[in-house]
Design a protein around this motif. Sequence first.
Motif, mmCIF file in Angstrom:
data_model
loop_
_atom_site.group_PDB
_atom_site.id
_atom_site.type_symbol
_atom_site.label_atom_id
_atom_site.label_comp_id
_atom_site.label_asym_id
_atom_site.label_seq_id
_atom_site.Cartn_x
_atom_site.Cartn_y
_atom_site.Cartn_z
ATOM 1 N N UNK A 118 -10.908 5.301 -11.613
ATOM 2 C CA UNK A 118 -10.673 5.260 -10.174
ATOM 3 C C UNK A 118 -9.789 6.428 -9.744
ATOM 4 N N UNK A 119 -9.995 6.877 -8.526
ATOM 5 C CA UNK A 119 -9.212 7.978 -7.976
ATOM 6 C C UNK A 119 -8.535 7.498 -6.693
ATOM 7 N N UNK A 120 -7.199 7.530 -6.622
ATOM 8 C CA UNK A 120 -6.515 7.091 -5.395
ATOM 9 C C UNK A 120 -6.797 8.031 -4.235
ATOM 10 N N UNK A 121 -7.074 7.465 -3.082
ATOM 11 C CA UNK A 121 -7.261 8.260 -1.860
ATOM 12 C C UNK A 121 -5.974 8.260 -1.060
ATOM 13 N N UNK A 122 -5.473 7.074 -0.709
ATOM 14 C CA UNK A 122 -4.181 6.981 -0.038
ATOM 15 C C UNK A 122 -3.696 5.538 -0.048
ATOM 16 N N UNK A 123 -2.390 5.377 0.007
ATOM 17 C CA UNK A 123 -1.776 4.068 0.155
ATOM 18 C C UNK A 123 -1.726 3.767 1.644
ATOM 19 N N UNK A 124 -2.273 2.620 2.042
ATOM 20 C CA UNK A 124 -2.367 2.282 3.460
ATOM 21 C C UNK A 124 -1.093 1.616 3.957
ATOM 22 N N UNK A 241 21.436 -6.830 -2.695
ATOM 23 C CA UNK A 241 22.624 -7.229 -1.934
ATOM 24 C C UNK A 241 23.242 -8.510 -2.490
ATOM 25 N N UNK A 242 22.408 -9.341 -3.121
ATOM 26 C CA UNK A 242 22.891 -10.595 -3.692
ATOM 27 C C UNK A 242 23.301 -10.434 -5.147
ATOM 28 N N UNK A 243 23.324 -9.189 -5.621
ATOM 29 C CA UNK A 243 23.805 -8.922 -6.966
ATOM 30 C C UNK A 243 22.750 -8.832 -8.040
ATOM 31 N N UNK A 244 21.472 -8.757 -7.640
ATOM 32 C CA UNK A 244 20.388 -8.631 -8.621
ATOM 33 C C UNK A 244 19.589 -7.357 -8.295
ATOM 34 N N UNK A 245 19.980 -6.222 -8.858
ATOM 35 C CA UNK A 245 19.286 -4.973 -8.565
ATOM 36 C C UNK A 245 18.000 -4.824 -9.379
ATOM 37 N N UNK A 246 17.217 -3.842 -9.003
ATOM 38 C CA UNK A 246 16.024 -3.429 -9.763
ATOM 39 C C UNK A 246 14.942 -4.496 -9.841
ATOM 40 N N UNK A 247 14.865 -5.336 -8.829
ATOM 41 C CA UNK A 247 13.724 -6.240 -8.696
ATOM 42 C C UNK A 247 13.045 -5.864 -7.390
ATOM 43 N N UNK A 248 12.143 -4.912 -7.490
ATOM 44 C CA UNK A 248 11.468 -4.395 -6.297
ATOM 45 C C UNK A 248 9.973 -4.627 -6.440
ATOM 46 N N UNK A 249 9.488 -5.655 -5.776
ATOM 47 C CA UNK A 249 8.095 -6.054 -5.864
ATOM 48 C C UNK A 249 7.498 -6.059 -4.459
ATOM 49 N N UNK A 250 6.519 -5.236 -4.245
ATOM 50 C CA UNK A 250 5.834 -5.184 -2.958
ATOM 51 C C UNK A 250 4.348 -5.461 -3.144
ATOM 52 N N UNK A 251 3.754 -6.013 -2.114
ATOM 53 C CA UNK A 251 2.302 -6.063 -2.072
ATOM 54 C C UNK A 251 1.813 -4.828 -1.334
ATOM 55 N N UNK A 252 0.662 -4.332 -1.719
ATOM 56 C CA UNK A 252 0.113 -3.199 -0.967
ATOM 57 C C UNK A 252 -1.402 -3.184 -1.019
ATOM 58 N N UNK A 253 -1.962 -2.461 -0.083
ATOM 59 C CA UNK A 253 -3.411 -2.232 -0.038
ATOM 60 C C UNK A 253 -3.633 -0.731 0.056
ATOM 61 N N UNK A 254 -4.589 -0.239 -0.714
ATOM 62 C CA UNK A 254 -4.870 1.196 -0.757
ATOM 63 C C UNK A 254 -6.370 1.433 -0.729
ATOM 64 N N UNK A 255 -6.725 2.655 -0.419
ATOM 65 C CA UNK A 255 -8.119 3.092 -0.493
ATOM 66 C C UNK A 255 -8.278 3.918 -1.762
ATOM 67 N N UNK A 256 -9.308 3.601 -2.537
ATOM 68 C CA UNK A 256 -9.587 4.343 -3.769
ATOM 69 C C UNK A 256 -11.079 4.586 -3.880
ATOM 70 N N UNK A 257 -11.428 5.602 -4.645
ATOM 71 C CA UNK A 257 -12.831 5.962 -4.855
ATOM 72 C C UNK A 257 -13.104 6.027 -6.347
#
Length: 324
Positions: A118-124, A241-257
């Motif tokens: 797969x080739x990423x086109x862009x993150x939407x 901020x609550x004392x638990x760093x480095x837990x960064x989880x996001x949902x995302x949708x992207x276009x790929x070819x």
Amino acid sequence: MIERRLLLTAAAAALGTANLPVCGRAEPAWPSKPLRVIVGFSAGSTPDLIARTIGDPLSQLIGQPVVVEDKPGASGNIAAAMVAEAHDEHTVGAMINLNLTIAHILNPDLVYDPRRDLAPICLVGTTPFVLAISPKWAKQKAGLDQLRAAGSKLNYGSVGIGSMAHLGMELLADKLGIKPTHVPYPGNPKVLAALAANEIDLAFIPAGITMQQVRAGTVGALAIASAKRSELAPGVPTLAELGVPDVEIEGWVAIAASAHMAEAHRKKLETLTLQVLNTPDVRKQLTRQGWDIAAMPSAAFAHRLETETAMLSRIIKAQNIHVN
């Protein structure tokens, strides 16, 4: 005789140049037929809504219809495989994190490998995950210390093994030193319903749908798993901020070819899709749907994919998670 000599000369000249390359020959127009956008989820799902939101304005720019086709199943991997195997130069996909990062790590038997095929086109767009808690915990105004104390007695919901919600909670559990029980559900509405009914204690759920329930008072919001606060979850602090760093989880949708698609065609699609994403009307629609507009070009997005794949792979290996 003069006319005959002129004809012979012209014929010889034509023969002498017939095999020479033609300079300045125009490339065939692309796209030359409708562009298929395959979505691995059902109609009305967030990837489907995003594909349809950008599809109409994109069709005006490319001069061809943009046809959205829903091919649900296997957390979007069936559709992703269709895109990976496409050789027609007119098939792309609207995909989630799993399809472009760890699909093949979770299940090596898949017919496609995101990094190879797969080739990423862009993150939407992106959406932060809210650490939502049941009414039982919300009424107690519980915080992370109470969750730590509950330890292995806790259970949490997600939309399935290997989902971002699942992996994110395993990462958080490791940071908190707890071992909650995982309960998979078929979709976020079911997770929210179970949470509201106190059947589960907590869950990571996208902000766009969680905050509706938070405002209604059916569930609580303890934190978001993002680097910074989000307008999609006003007033909700980050885990850091609550004392638990480095837990960064996001949902995302992207276009790929498909990686088979010509680079020139991918670049044109990237340019025009980014143009669409930067129009006020589209931005307003996507924000209303619960998305932070990313509009991230392919180069930056490819770097993000590498980083995210490495981070998620570590969680999968540490917890021995796999999908058959």
